[in-house]
Motif scaffolding. Structure first.
Motif, PDB file in Angstrom:
ATOM      1  N   THR A 141       2.122  -4.747  -2.394  1.00 30.13           N
ATOM      2  CA  THR A 141       1.672  -3.503  -2.840  1.00 30.13           C
ATOM      3  C   THR A 141       1.024  -2.808  -1.970  1.00 30.13           C
ATOM      4  O   THR A 141       0.294  -3.147  -1.301  1.00 30.13           O
ATOM      5  CB  THR A 141       0.849  -3.813  -4.118  1.00 30.13           C
ATOM      6  N   LEU A 142       1.046  -1.431  -2.089  1.00 31.48           N
ATOM      7  CA  LEU A 142       0.496  -0.465  -1.259  1.00 31.48           C
ATOM      8  C   LEU A 142      -0.948   0.311  -2.218  1.00 31.48           C
ATOM      9  O   LEU A 142      -0.280   0.965  -3.392  1.00 31.48           O
ATOM     10  CB  LEU A 142       0.923   0.413  -0.512  1.00 31.48           C
ATOM     11  N   LEU A 143      -1.955   0.269  -1.765  1.00 32.90           N
ATOM     12  CA  LEU A 143      -3.069   0.923  -2.872  1.00 32.90           C
ATOM     13  C   LEU A 143      -3.860   1.871  -1.914  1.00 32.90           C
ATOM     14  O   LEU A 143      -4.296   1.656  -0.610  1.00 32.90           O
ATOM     15  CB  LEU A 143      -3.992  -0.184  -3.276  1.00 32.90           C
ATOM     16  N   LEU A 144      -3.688   3.149  -2.227  1.00 35.98           N
ATOM     17  CA  LEU A 144      -4.271   4.209  -1.471  1.00 35.98           C
ATOM     18  C   LEU A 144      -5.426   4.864  -2.220  1.00 35.98           C
ATOM     19  O   LEU A 144      -5.391   4.920  -3.460  1.00 35.98           O
ATOM     20  CB  LEU A 144      -3.294   5.504  -1.332  1.00 35.98           C
ATOM     21  N   GLY A 145      -6.451   4.990  -1.517  1.00 38.97           N
ATOM     22  CA  GLY A 145      -7.527   5.708  -1.962  1.00 38.97           C
ATOM     23  C   GLY A 145      -7.878   6.963  -1.320  1.00 38.97           C
ATOM     24  O   GLY A 145      -7.996   6.998  -0.216  1.00 38.97           O
ATOM     25  N   ASP A 146      -8.526   7.826  -1.951  1.00 41.05           N
ATOM     26  CA  ASP A 146      -8.929   9.217  -1.736  1.00 41.05           C
ATOM     27  C   ASP A 146     -10.328   9.612  -2.201  1.00 41.05           C
ATOM     28  O   ASP A 146     -10.641   9.420  -3.334  1.00 41.05           O
ATOM     29  CB  ASP A 146      -8.106  10.346  -1.924  1.00 41.05           C
ATOM     30  N   VAL A 176      -4.944  -0.159   1.373  1.00 43.94           N
ATOM     31  CA  VAL A 176      -4.876  -1.499   1.352  1.00 43.94           C
ATOM     32  C   VAL A 176      -3.487  -2.113   1.343  1.00 43.94           C
ATOM     33  O   VAL A 176      -2.806  -1.521   0.433  1.00 43.94           O
ATOM     34  CB  VAL A 176      -5.833  -2.023   0.067  1.00 43.94           C
ATOM     35  N   ILE A 177      -3.242  -2.991   1.947  1.00 44.80           N
ATOM     36  CA  ILE A 177      -1.843  -3.620   2.003  1.00 44.80           C
ATOM     37  C   ILE A 177      -2.288  -5.166   1.041  1.00 44.80           C
ATOM     38  O   ILE A 177      -2.914  -5.728   1.673  1.00 44.80           O
ATOM     39  CB  ILE A 177      -1.109  -3.948   3.338  1.00 44.80           C
ATOM     40  N   LEU A 178      -1.415  -5.134   0.195  1.00 39.84           N
ATOM     41  CA  LEU A 178      -2.018  -6.265  -0.753  1.00 39.84           C
ATOM     42  C   LEU A 178      -0.652  -7.347  -0.655  1.00 39.84           C
ATOM     43  O   LEU A 178       0.364  -7.109  -1.702  1.00 39.84           O
ATOM     44  CB  LEU A 178      -2.348  -6.149  -1.987  1.00 39.84           C
ATOM     45  N   PRO A 179      -0.445  -8.280  -0.205  1.00 38.27           N
ATOM     46  CA  PRO A 179       0.686  -9.152   0.192  1.00 38.27           C
ATOM     47  C   PRO A 179       0.899 -10.009  -1.255  1.00 38.27           C
ATOM     48  O   PRO A 179      -0.146 -10.350  -1.509  1.00 38.27           O
ATOM     49  CB  PRO A 179       0.804 -10.023   1.472  1.00 38.27           C
ATOM     50  N   ARG A 180       2.046 -10.045  -1.788  1.00 40.43           N
ATOM     51  CA  ARG A 180       2.295 -11.097  -2.966  1.00 40.43           C
ATOM     52  C   ARG A 180       1.144 -10.648  -4.086  1.00 40.43           C
ATOM     53  O   ARG A 180       0.405 -11.753  -4.566  1.00 40.43           O
ATOM     54  CB  ARG A 180       2.030 -12.613  -2.426  1.00 40.43           C
ATOM     55  N   THR A 181       1.052  -9.428  -4.464  1.00 41.98           N
ATOM     56  CA  THR A 181       0.253  -9.051  -5.275  1.00 41.98           C
ATOM     57  C   THR A 181       0.953  -7.950  -6.263  1.00 41.98           C
ATOM     58  O   THR A 181       1.464  -7.062  -5.653  1.00 41.98           O
ATOM     59  CB  THR A 181      -0.836  -8.211  -4.656  1.00 41.98           C
ATOM     60  N   ALA A 182       1.004  -8.340  -7.554  1.00 41.32           N
ATOM     61  CA  ALA A 182       1.609  -7.389  -8.513  1.00 41.32           C
ATOM     62  C   ALA A 182       0.746  -6.307  -9.115  1.00 41.32           C
ATOM     63  O   ALA A 182      -0.448  -6.401  -8.706  1.00 41.32           O
ATOM     64  CB  ALA A 182       2.143  -8.275  -9.644  1.00 41.32           C
ATOM     65  N   GLY A 183       1.312  -5.449  -9.661  1.00 42.84           N
ATOM     66  CA  GLY A 183       0.628  -4.312 -10.021  1.00 42.84           C
ATOM     67  C   GLY A 183      -0.485  -4.490 -11.288  1.00 42.84           C
ATOM     68  O   GLY A 183      -1.484  -3.759 -11.196  1.00 42.84           O
ATOM     69  N   VAL A 209      -2.534  -7.047 -11.097  1.00 40.75           N
ATOM     70  CA  VAL A 209      -3.561  -7.261 -10.291  1.00 40.75           C
ATOM     71  C   VAL A 209      -4.386  -6.132  -9.849  1.00 40.75           C
ATOM     72  O   VAL A 209      -5.640  -6.032  -9.829  1.00 40.75           O
ATOM     73  CB  VAL A 209      -3.401  -8.312  -9.241  1.00 40.75           C
ATOM     74  N   ILE A 210      -3.647  -5.136  -9.510  1.00 39.72           N
ATOM     75  CA  ILE A 210      -4.104  -3.968  -8.893  1.00 39.72           C
ATOM     76  C   ILE A 210      -5.206  -3.245  -9.801  1.00 39.72           C
ATOM     77  O   ILE A 210      -6.256  -2.437  -9.312  1.00 39.72           O
ATOM     78  CB  ILE A 210      -3.133  -2.935  -8.308  1.00 39.72           C
ATOM     79  N   GLU A 211      -4.627  -3.168 -10.925  1.00 39.66           N
ATOM     80  CA  GLU A 211      -5.413  -2.260 -12.071  1.00 39.66           C
ATOM     81  C   GLU A 211      -6.886  -2.717 -12.189  1.00 39.66           C
ATOM     82  O   GLU A 211      -7.935  -1.959 -12.504  1.00 39.66           O
ATOM     83  CB  GLU A 211      -4.852  -2.334 -13.348  1.00 39.66           C
ATOM     84  N   MET A 212      -6.930  -4.326 -12.163  1.00 31.14           N
ATOM     85  CA  MET A 212      -8.222  -4.691 -12.326  1.00 31.14           C
ATOM     86  C   MET A 212      -9.061  -4.569 -11.164  1.00 31.14           C
ATOM     87  O   MET A 212     -10.248  -4.382 -11.247  1.00 31.14           O
ATOM     88  CB  MET A 212      -8.035  -6.381 -12.505  1.00 31.14           C
ATOM     89  N   MET A 213      -8.559  -4.527  -9.894  1.00 35.71           N
ATOM     90  CA  MET A 213      -9.064  -4.388  -8.619  1.00 35.71           C
ATOM     91  C   MET A 213      -9.863  -2.775  -8.650  1.00 35.71           C
ATOM     92  O   MET A 213     -10.947  -2.657  -8.300  1.00 35.71           O
ATOM     93  CB  MET A 213      -8.282  -4.565  -7.292  1.00 35.71           C
ATOM     94  N   ILE A 214      -8.860  -2.204  -9.230  1.00 36.24           N
ATOM     95  CA  ILE A 214      -9.261  -0.445  -8.972  1.00 36.24           C
ATOM     96  C   ILE A 214     -10.614  -0.424 -10.255  1.00 36.24           C
ATOM     97  O   ILE A 214     -11.496   0.116  -9.761  1.00 36.24           O
ATOM     98  CB  ILE A 214      -8.144   0.488  -9.726  1.00 36.24           C
ATOM     99  N   ASP A 215     -10.480  -1.034 -11.333  1.00 37.97           N
ATOM    100  CA  ASP A 215     -11.478  -0.846 -12.465  1.00 37.97           C
ATOM    101  C   ASP A 215     -12.919  -1.469 -11.412  1.00 37.97           C
ATOM    102  O   ASP A 215     -13.880  -0.994 -11.819  1.00 37.97           O
ATOM    103  CB  ASP A 215     -11.192  -1.652 -13.433  1.00 37.97           C
ATOM    104  N   LYS A 216     -12.772  -2.772 -10.966  1.00 43.17           N
ATOM    105  CA  LYS A 216     -13.787  -3.412 -10.269  1.00 43.17           C
ATOM    106  C   LYS A 216     -14.633  -2.244  -9.088  1.00 43.17           C
ATOM    107  O   LYS A 216     -15.822  -2.202  -9.007  1.00 43.17           O
ATOM    108  CB  LYS A 216     -13.570  -4.666  -9.862  1.00 43.17           C
TER     109      LYS A 216
END
Length: 602
Positions: A476-481, A528-535, A537-544
């Motif tokens: 997963t690739l997570l971009l932030g601005d 952020v590059i997140l190996p072996r990570t499904a979407g 999990v990302i929503e929870m990380m964004i919320d945190k």
């Protein structure tokens, strides 16, 4: 299935097929078996053709089978008479091949065999086992629960454990307590099917000592294949070099902690000292400035070595004398009688950058002016046997003071050369250390963002190429601005803008995991590059991250970040397309989000 189809299957089957009838003796025990039917694959594998063997017994076709170490007749007879099915690998001496055999009884008194020739496979396996055992490196196979499954002889030769002792033992049981946690982390990576290269930890040998081991491991399914080597000697050399580098890079004025043995190789200086004594006929030793010996004594007399220095007071006086005679002198060597026995001694100081670090002492010679009565009186003073002192004194070599002075001047010249060499080592080490620090700083800056300390675009691109592999899916690739950076820069100044970026970087890093790659792409963009990570999990990380950001303020404004992400689930997907979709997702959310006012749409 009609007979024609059945016959066609047999004729074209890749594995050997044979149908047999068991033959029993009068007591009803199997004593032979007869060929009833075979297929072409059987003929090709065995070289036995149906036209010649059908209707014949095995003892007629292969008489030597009765001498085979494996009792084929009894084995097949048991299946034919009692039923069941068995699969096994077996060497057939009569045919000189290895076979993988499946045998079963279609009806009582008969049995069928299916088999393939595995001689090539067995030969290759034997060759691999030979290399496995001959390897000088540690080789092992372990399961995912942390147990050894197979090891080679190198383990026993280096660490002392036999293969039998290691098998079914957890390899964590041998790891140094300080290395257990990092070893567990590596095991987790292997469990996730990621290879590990050049990992080092310490293993306990059977004698209780610990060895440094360097590993390269590759997981395959439920097993881990590993090769390792003992690097204990290399580690000791590295540690010694590190200690020496540390010693050589201390401030020049700090003489209290300088270790002479780290400035000049002790083995070399010992050899030089021994050769000097042998050539000149004088005793010799190098000490610290307080008289404590650094080297082993060379050519010491029995009087000094075995009598005077063996008494408490005599040894103390020797140290005091060596400290005094070895004191720094610009005018040349100090030549005077020893304060502990009265023999002639001389000393020259060894310095580093003008700082006195060691003494080189020579002497233990006598001339006609030294009286025996003086030695007898000194023997009483230090509590030594007077007669023994006199006998030992008479063994002390004689030398004129003029000859001794010439040797002392030579010593002074050599000590000056050693001082220069030590100083050159010091300067060289400082140059190397400065160069190393500069290289580290350059390397760090080449892969890190100067403002936030995060990785930069260059490192991100390298890591993305490295991680874009099947074993890291889902990737997963997570971009932030950062929202409002331009507003902060324009209204509050660039220093406040920098503070906003630094806080953003800290918040994102705080939520991300150890193996995630967090980078600043430039300006107000982070990735952020997140190996072996499904979407999910990302929503929870964004919320945190958003929750932590909302609690931070810069110039009275809450920190706000817009995010977008995309996950690569299939190896065929293009990672550049994944990045583009993540970027589009980020800009879509940014349209709805201002500085922490609107919530993130799902």
């Amino acid at each position: 299935m009609n007979d024609a189809m059945y016959q066609s299957i047999l004729e074209h089957a890749p594995m050997g097929y044979a149908y047999h009838k068991i033959v029993c003796d009068e007591a009803g025990k199997p004593c032979d078996y007869e060929f009833i039917e075979v297929n072409p694959a059987f003929e090709k594998l065995t070289g036995l053709f149906g036209a010649k063997i059908l209707g014949k017994r095995i003892t007629e076709v292969l008489p030597e089978i009765v001498n085979d170490s494996f009792d084929w007749i009894r084995f097949y007879g048991d299946i034919a008479l009692n039923g069941g099915k068995k699969e096994f690998d077996q060497y057939t001496a009569a045919l000189n091949i290895w076979c993988r055999v499946l045998a079963y009884a279609p009806k009582k008194g008969f049995f069928i065999t299916h088999f393939i020739d595995i001689t090539k496979e067995k030969t290759q396996l034997e060759e691999l086992n030979n290399f496995f055992e001959l390897s000088l490196d540690f080789l092992c196979i372990a399961d995912m629960d942390g147990y050894f499954v197979k090891t080679n002889r190198a383990w026993e030769e280096v660490l002392g454990y036999s293969c039998e002792e290691l098998i079914r033992t957890k390899y964590l049981d041998f790891v140094h307590p300080d290395d257990v946690q990092v070893t567990r982390e590596v095991m987790n990576r292997l469990n996730e099917q990621n290879p590990v290269v050049n990992f080092t930890n310490r293993y306990r040998a059977k004698d209780g000592t610990y060895h440094w081991i360097e590993w390269s491991s590759r997981p395959q399914g439920k097993l881990v294949y590993a090769a390792a080597r003992d690097i204990t000697d290399r580690k000791k050399i590295e540690q010694r070099l590190e200690r020496r580098m540390l010693e050589l890079t201390r401030p020049a004025e700090d003489t209290s902690t300088i270790d002479f043995s780290e400035l000049i190789d002790l083995e070399t200086i010992q050899r030089l000292q021994d050769q000097f004594s042998e050539a000149t006929g004088v005793a010799s030793v190098i000490t610290l400035t307080d008289g404590t010996p650094i080297t082993e004594p060379s050519n010491f007399t029995r009087l000094c070595r075995d009598i005077i220095r063996k008494t408490v007071r005599g040894c103390q006086n020797c140290y005091k004398s060596d400290a005094a005679i070895g004191a720094y002198s610009v005018d040349g060597p100090i030549i005077k009688r020893c304060l502990s026995g009265g023999l002639w001694d001389a000393g020259a100081a060894i310095t580093v950058g003008g700082k006195h670090v060691a003494n080189w002492l020579i002497g233990q010679v006598r001339d006609e002016n030294i009286k025996e009565s003086q030695l007898v009186a000194y023997a009483r003073e230090i509590g030594a046997d007077e007669d023994d002192v006199l006998r030992a004194f008479r063994e002390v070599p004689r030398m004129s003071i003029q000859q001794f002075e010439k040797i002392a001047k030579l010593l002074h010249t050599i000590a000056n050369q050693l001082s220069n060499l030590a100083f050159q080592n010091l300067l060289q080490a400082r140059f190397i250390n400065e160069k190393r620090q500069n290289e580290k700083e350059i390397l760090y800056l080449s892969y890190h963002d100067y403002l936030t300390g995060l990785y930069n675009r260059r490192y991100y691109e390298q890591e993305l190429a490295r991680l874009d592999k099947k074993e890291n899916l889902p990737l997963t690739l997570l971009l932030g601005d950062v929202n409002g950076l331009k507003l902060v820069n324009d209204t509050l100044g660039h220093l406040m803008g920098d503070e906003l970026l630094i806080k953003t970087a800290r918040i994102i890093s705080q939520v991300c995991r150890k193996d995630d790659i967090v980078a600043r792409l430039g300006g107000d963009e982070f990735i952020v590059i997140l190996p072996r990570t499904a979407g999910s999990v990302i929503e929870m990380m964004i919320d945190k991250i958003k929750s932590l950001a909302a609690a931070e303020k810069v110039g009275g404004l809450a920190v706000s970040i817009s995010f977008g992400y995309e996950t690569k689930n299939n190896e065929a997907e293009d990672i550049e397309e994944i990045f583009k979709r993540a970027e589009d997702d980020m800009y879509r959310h940014k349209q709805y989000e201002s500085t922490a006012i609107r919530p993130r749409p799902k």
